[in-house]
Design an enzyme around this catalytic site. Structure first.
Site, PDB file in Angstrom:
ATOM      1  N   SER A   1       0.843  -1.201   0.000  1.00 31.71           N
ATOM      2  CA  SER A   1       0.000   0.000   0.000  1.00 31.71           C
ATOM      3  C   SER A   1       0.885   1.261   0.000  1.00 31.71           C
ATOM      4  CB  SER A   1      -0.967  -0.063   1.182  1.00 31.71           C
ATOM      5  OG  SER A   1      -1.988   0.896   1.055  1.00 31.71           O
TER       6      SER A   1
ATOM      7  N   ASP B   1      -9.295  -5.216  -4.868  1.00 27.95           N
ATOM      8  CA  ASP B   1      -8.418  -4.266  -4.182  1.00 27.95           C
ATOM      9  C   ASP B   1      -8.833  -2.826  -4.451  1.00 27.95           C
ATOM     10  OD1 ASP B   1      -6.112  -3.093  -2.972  1.00 27.95           O
ATOM     11  OD2 ASP B   1      -4.895  -4.785  -3.622  1.00 27.95           O
TER      12      ASP B   1
ATOM     13  N   HIS C   1      -7.502  -5.836  -0.349  1.00 27.10           N
ATOM     14  CA  HIS C   1      -6.239  -5.127  -0.128  1.00 27.10           C
ATOM     15  C   HIS C   1      -5.240  -5.905   0.727  1.00 27.10           C
ATOM     16  CE1 HIS C   1      -3.971  -1.458  -0.495  1.00 27.10           C
ATOM     17  NE2 HIS C   1      -3.971  -1.179   0.784  1.00 27.10           N
TER      18      HIS C   1
END
Length: 296
Positions: A107, A245, A272
């Site tokens: 991320s 995601d 995610h």
């Protein structure tokens, strides 16, 4: 598979007068150096998800970025920049004597990892870009598409609250909660390490760099775009993404098309966090990639 493990070592590193805490698992000659998401999250969720790589002969290192976890939490807003975090990452690598590493960024940690790879290519063996992107304006258009799936009336409601500065309104927060459970973690019960990281979330760096939530980018990274520079990352790259995601497969493909040596894995039942949502699929892919590029 992931499990919670006590670190073999806990090290405090002083970076420009600020204390940063790092954690190390295993004794292998090959190091997986983890950069967690956020910004503002402690490394618990990523550290606990990947410490099990020590079972396969890897040393796994993660650290609480400045402002998070057990590290110092200064109130100086000027510290919340990607460039300063790149310098901090290199300071931790050098202080722990890690040598060349397999860098795993998740991320926000992927954005940090890309900038780190561009600044310190000599420090890398491989890069893993998990659930991330390299082009913020492109991501913002993808987030708008995900928001649109809530329906036009809900989108109009959200936009109204954003314009009026009332994003703490219960109906707005309810919409964000739905998006989080669709596109951040699809598990009915979020894992304990994820909950710990969220409970300790320092929103100061998060708001300054990203924005008030996962689906509204207003921070100093909103125009960040490294796609024109990706060709400079010469080491092998693994891109991992969940089909659902928030940083979508389209974002992942955009990175792959601009990297000289990259492979892409899409996890169909994940959003995610495939290392928690779909570990039986995620870890074999990650281990195959690491073994393929392990020094002999």
């Amino acid at each position: 598979m992931w499990r919670e493990m006590a670190p073999d070592a806990r090290t405090e590193v002083v970076v420009d007068g600020q204390r940063v805490v790092a954690y190390s698992f295993g004794q292998g000659d090959e190091t997986v150096f983890c950069l967690n998401g956020g910004p503002g999250l402690g490394c618990d969720y990523l550290r606990e998800a990947h410490s099990c790589l020590a079972d396969h002969g890897y040393r796994v290192v993660a650290f609480d970025q400045l402002g998070t976890g057990a590290s110092d939490r200064p109130a100086d807003a000027s510290l919340w920049t990607i460039g300063r975090y790149v310098a901090e990452t290199e300071a931790v690598r050098q202080a722990l004597g890690l040598g060349r590493v397999h860098l795993l960024g998740h991320s926000w940690g992927g954005w940090l990892g890309i900038d780190y790879a561009l600044a310190h290519p000599q420090a890398l063996k491989t890069v893993v870009l998990a659930d991330t992107n390299a082009d913020m304006p492109h991501l913002i258009t993808e987030l708008e598409r995900l928001r649109a799936a809530l329906g036009p009336e809900t989108v109009a409601m959200m936009q109204s609250h954003e314009a009026e500065g009332t994003i703490d309104h219960p109906e707005y927060l309810a919409a964000i909660t739905i998006l989080d459970h669709r596109h951040v973690c699809r598990l009915a019960e979020w894992p304990a390490p994820v909950k710990r990281s969220i409970e300790g979330w320092n929103k100061a760096p998060y708001v300054a760099m990203q924005g008030p939530n996962e689906f509204l980018f207003t921070g100093n990274l909103k125009d960040w775009n490294r796609v024109p520079d990706l060709h400079r990352i010469a080491v092998p790259v693994l891109i991992a993404v969940g089909r659902h995601d928030e940083m979508t497969p389209a974002c992942a493909l955009r990175m792959k098309l601009h990297l000289p040596d990259a492979e892409l894995a899409v996890f169909p039942n994940s959003s995610h966090m495939p290392f928690y949502e779909e570990p039986e699929a995620y870890f074999p892919v990650l281990l195959r990639f690491l073994e393929k590029h392990r020094s002999r």
